[in-house]
Motif scaffolding. Structure first.
Motif, PDB file in Angstrom:
ATOM      1  N   MET A 227       0.704  -1.212   0.077  1.00 14.75           N
ATOM      2  CA  MET A 227       0.028  -0.139  -0.104  1.00 14.75           C
ATOM      3  C   MET A 227       0.833   1.259  -0.030  1.00 14.75           C
ATOM      4  O   MET A 227       0.683   2.256  -0.967  1.00 14.75           O
ATOM      5  N   ILE A 228       1.943   1.109   0.897  1.00 12.96           N
ATOM      6  CA  ILE A 228       2.863   2.374   1.053  1.00 12.96           C
ATOM      7  C   ILE A 228       3.460   2.569  -0.347  1.00 12.96           C
ATOM      8  O   ILE A 228       3.535   3.753  -1.025  1.00 12.96           O
ATOM      9  N   MET A 229       3.967   1.509  -1.073  1.00 12.76           N
ATOM     10  CA  MET A 229       4.852   1.691  -2.297  1.00 12.76           C
ATOM     11  C   MET A 229       3.729   2.283  -3.356  1.00 12.76           C
ATOM     12  O   MET A 229       4.235   3.364  -4.083  1.00 12.76           O
ATOM     13  N   PHE A 230       2.422   1.819  -3.340  1.00 14.21           N
ATOM     14  CA  PHE A 230       1.735   2.525  -4.351  1.00 14.21           C
ATOM     15  C   PHE A 230       1.423   4.048  -3.932  1.00 14.21           C
ATOM     16  O   PHE A 230       1.363   4.670  -4.892  1.00 14.21           O
ATOM     17  N   LEU A 231       1.211   4.261  -2.845  1.00 15.93           N
ATOM     18  CA  LEU A 231       1.070   5.702  -2.388  1.00 15.93           C
ATOM     19  C   LEU A 231       2.323   6.650  -2.909  1.00 15.93           C
ATOM     20  O   LEU A 231       2.019   7.708  -3.244  1.00 15.93           O
ATOM     21  N   LEU A 232       3.153   5.875  -2.547  1.00 20.32           N
ATOM     22  CA  LEU A 232       4.694   6.820  -2.811  1.00 20.32           C
ATOM     23  C   LEU A 232       4.613   6.964  -4.402  1.00 20.32           C
ATOM     24  O   LEU A 232       5.029   8.086  -4.732  1.00 20.32           O
ATOM     25  N   GLY A 233       4.418   5.889  -5.133  1.00 20.48           N
ATOM     26  CA  GLY A 233       4.556   5.964  -6.539  1.00 20.48           C
ATOM     27  C   GLY A 233       3.617   7.166  -7.051  1.00 20.48           C
ATOM     28  O   GLY A 233       3.996   7.942  -7.708  1.00 20.48           O
ATOM     29  N   GLY A 234       2.316   7.235  -6.637  1.00 25.58           N
ATOM     30  CA  GLY A 234       1.347   7.906  -6.930  1.00 25.58           C
ATOM     31  C   GLY A 234       1.582   9.370  -6.797  1.00 25.58           C
ATOM     32  O   GLY A 234       1.490  10.401  -7.485  1.00 25.58           O
TER      33      GLY A 234
END
Lengths: 266, 202
Positions: A227-234
């Motif tokens: 979840m964190i990685m998706f948020l960071l990427g976004g």
């Protein structure tokens, strides 16, 4: 599942023994590294101990205002860092404001979305969730935005002749700056893309490691990390896009001229 | 055709100039006089003020890209944004003929990094001619060329004026204005005049 193993301060002293050993080697071999090594280690210690105390106080107070204040301080440091990491930057207030604005807009949007929509702590701004999440998102967006802007400004300043060649052939300001924009976006996105590609293969991400060490089921830790990685990427993507487009808009004008006079001269 | 009134930038002007359809106008003068800056200002590449009209239409009434396609400017040092020469051209039926006219028949398949200064100069001129401009602004179009190439480029320039376009060019070659039958102007400290005021101006 084993419980959480708390560390004592003596454990920390013991952990620093290899670092101290390095300093000793540096002095013995006359490498001149001992001083910077010790200074940065001490600095880190002081910073982290302070952060620990402050976070503890904020968590204890459980106040929205203290949480917001902490977030503001974090954002201010990140804004300063974006400014410092650009060799050429916009003149005037936009020199710090444009990059910081893009970072803050993208970072806050994604953080609020994650808090209110996904993690849903009670209350939504609960500092145990809000501050670490905001910090991670802000840090990554900051890196992306500063890399993107630095690359863009360097590409435009060094490639002035190429950009103007396209303008002279009847290109609009967006067409003429396309190669520089592409270069800037690529360099802004690179860290997060690399992080996504390498994550989990070589080293376990810090947050996931932390959760596993504190006794959480690895599968749950992985979910959080994803979840964190998706948020960071976004957030990084939004921040980089916003900052580079806004900067091109500022560095050109409605008569489709390249306005490098709006870059600060150093 | 192109009328310039009271054109000013911080370093140039005020400049008043009329370019007739099918005519040559040459500008010479010492380095730093503002010759290149004048051409940049006419092409609207730098901030400038003044009244410019092309065949009765004011410059500010059309978008800058439209203006630059009709009033094409070729700087002394041209810009190239891709690796291959081909990517800088629109491949029209008469492109091959134009390239042959300046002695660069096969240049399309070359790489930009391997072009000489003179080759770049000639290719940049062809690139600008592809726009079908009404006015051509050329900054030292033959400065890096050997005599046969100079003759070829001048031929191309004459073709253009024969078709009705107006050419304004900067030159340091004292004989070039006469060879092209150009009206000869001099520039010093940002101002244009019909004759050189100092001895050292060519």
């Amino acid at each position: 599942m084993s419980g959480y193993q708390a560390l004592t301060y003596w454990d920390l002293v013991a952990a620093s023994i290899f670092l101290v050993l390095n300093a000793v080697f540096s002095i013995a071999l006359n490498l001149g590294l001992a001083r910077t090594l010790i200074v940065s280690a001490l600095r880190m210690t002081v910073q982290l101990v302070l952060v620990g105390l402050i976070l503890k106080a904020i968590f204890f107070a459980g106040s929205l205002w203290w949480t917001l204040l902490a977030a503001t301080v974090m954002a201010a440091f990140a804004a300063r860092e974006i400014r410092a990491r650009q060799k050429r930057r916009l003149d005037g207030l936009l020199g710090v404001g444009l990059g910081a604005g893009a970072m803050l807009l993208a970072g806050s949007l994604v953080t609020l979305y994650a808090l209110a929509g996904l993690i849903r702590p009670e209350p939504v701004w609960q500092p145990q969730y809000a501050l670490p999440l905001f910090g991670m998102i802000l840090g990554n967006t900051m890196t992306g935005v500063s890399l993107g802007l630095d690359t863009l400004h360097t590409a435009l300043a060094q490639g002035k002749r190429d950009v103007e060649a396209r303008l002279l052939l009847g290109g609009t300001r967006w067409e003429a700056t396309r190669p520089a924009l592409r270069q800037a976006l690529r360099s802004g996105f690179t860290p997060i893309i690399n992080a996504m590609a390498a994550t989990g293969v070589v080293s376990l991400p810090g947050m996931m490691t932390g959760q596993i060490l504190s006794g959480i089921d690895p599968r749950e830790a992985v979910k959080y990390q994803l979840m964190i990685m998706f948020l960071l990427g976004g957030a990084t993507g939004l921040g980089v896009l916003g900052a580079t487009f806004a900067s091109i808009w500022r560095l050109t004008d409605t008569r489709h001229r390249l306005r490098l006079d709006r870059l600060e001269k150093r | 055709m192109l009328t310039i009134e009271n054109l000013r930038t911080p370093l140039v002007g005020p400049v008043d100039l009329d370019l007739e359809k099918g005519s040559f106008t040459a500008i010479s003068g010492p380095s730093g006089a503002g010759k290149s800056l004048l051409l940049r200002a006419i092409a609207d590449l730098d901030l400038n003020s003044g009244m410019l009209t092309l065949e009765g239409t004011e410059r500010e009434k059309m978008p800058a890209p439209v203006w630059r396609r009709q009033v094409a400017f070729v700087p002394a040092e041209s810009g190239w944004w891709a690796e291959d020469v081909r990517d800088h051209f629109t491949e029209t039926p008469d492109l091959g003929k134009q390239l042959e006219a300046v002695g660069l028949k096969d240049a399309l398949s070359w790489q930009v990094s391997r072009l000489s200064t003179g080759e770049r100069q000639r290719l940049a001129l062809i690139r600008a001619l592809q726009l079908g401009p009404k006015v051509l602004l050329l900054d030292e179009p033959t400065s890096a060329l050997d005599p046969p190439s100079v003759a070829r480029v001048e031929m191309l320039m004459k073709d253009c004026t024969a078709r009705g376009c107006a050419i304004l060019f900067v030159t340091h070659d004292p004989d070039q204005p006469d060879r092209l039958g150009a009206r000869h102007l001099y520039m010093e400290s940002g101002r244009l005049s019909a004759s050189p005021s100092r001895q050292d101006a060519p």
